[in-house]
Design a protein around this motif. Sequence first.
Motif, PDB file in Angstrom:
ATOM      1  N   SER A  15       0.599  -1.178  -0.093  1.00  0.00           N
ATOM      2  CA  SER A  15       0.046  -0.052  -0.063  1.00  0.00           C
ATOM      3  C   SER A  15       0.816   1.148   0.087  1.00  0.00           C
ATOM      4  CB  SER A  15      -0.923   0.138   1.203  1.00  0.00           C
ATOM      5  OG  SER A  15      -0.098   0.205   2.097  1.00  0.00           O
ATOM      6  N   LEU A  17       0.847   5.357   1.351  1.00  0.00           N
ATOM      7  CA  LEU A  17       0.194   6.402   2.369  1.00  0.00           C
ATOM      8  C   LEU A  17       0.938   7.666   2.211  1.00  0.00           C
ATOM      9  CD1 LEU A  17       0.682   4.434   5.946  1.00  0.00           C
ATOM     10  CD2 LEU A  17      -1.396   4.657   4.463  1.00  0.00           C
ATOM     11  N   ASP A  74     -10.950   8.155   6.384  1.00  0.00           N
ATOM     12  CA  ASP A  74      -9.474   7.817   5.475  1.00  0.00           C
ATOM     13  C   ASP A  74      -8.399   8.563   6.120  1.00  0.00           C
ATOM     14  OD1 ASP A  74     -10.933   6.331   3.474  1.00  0.00           O
ATOM     15  OD2 ASP A  74     -11.069   7.810   2.001  1.00  0.00           O
ATOM     16  N   SER A  89      -2.081  10.324   8.509  1.00  0.00           N
ATOM     17  CA  SER A  89      -1.773   9.337   7.245  1.00  0.00           C
ATOM     18  C   SER A  89      -3.164   9.187   6.560  1.00  0.00           C
ATOM     19  CB  SER A  89      -1.264   7.834   7.569  1.00  0.00           C
ATOM     20  OG  SER A  89      -2.326   7.231   8.143  1.00  0.00           O
ATOM     21  N   SER A  91      -4.784   7.226   3.002  1.00  0.00           N
ATOM     22  CA  SER A  91      -4.482   6.079   2.051  1.00  0.00           C
ATOM     23  C   SER A  91      -4.341   6.699   0.839  1.00  0.00           C
ATOM     24  CB  SER A  91      -5.559   5.235   2.072  1.00  0.00           C
ATOM     25  OG  SER A  91      -5.499   4.055   0.789  1.00  0.00           O
TER      26      SER A  91
END
Length: 117
Positions: A15, A17, A74, A89, A91
């Motif tokens: 992922s 960030l 989020d 943070s 996403s």
Amino acid sequence: MASRKAIDLVRKSSSELLLLRCHVRPGASRVREGITEVTDEAVELCVSAQAQDGKANKAVVEILSETLGIPKSDLQIMQGAKTRDKTISISAVSLRQKQQDKEEDLVARIREKLLGN
């Protein structure tokens, strides 16, 4: 000593960030509430909420959510829940318009949104 970036994209395993380094001024007047400046080191924010019982943290998340046009869920305070300097943070998936967005394009677009352009 290496300087920290106000807006930084990091990859963790599978992922991505986006990290926002913020400096918060709680207890400001409602007129001054919002993002006041984006420097190379931090996103400066004023919130009218007091720094007690997480009220200022909640206000920071609300302001960033509104400004960036993403759900509050989020956003997550990664560091600094009890200090004025916070790392938030997000996403990167929730921010990307296209998968082909380059890292520089995404960071530049977020900087523009934070500046109100």
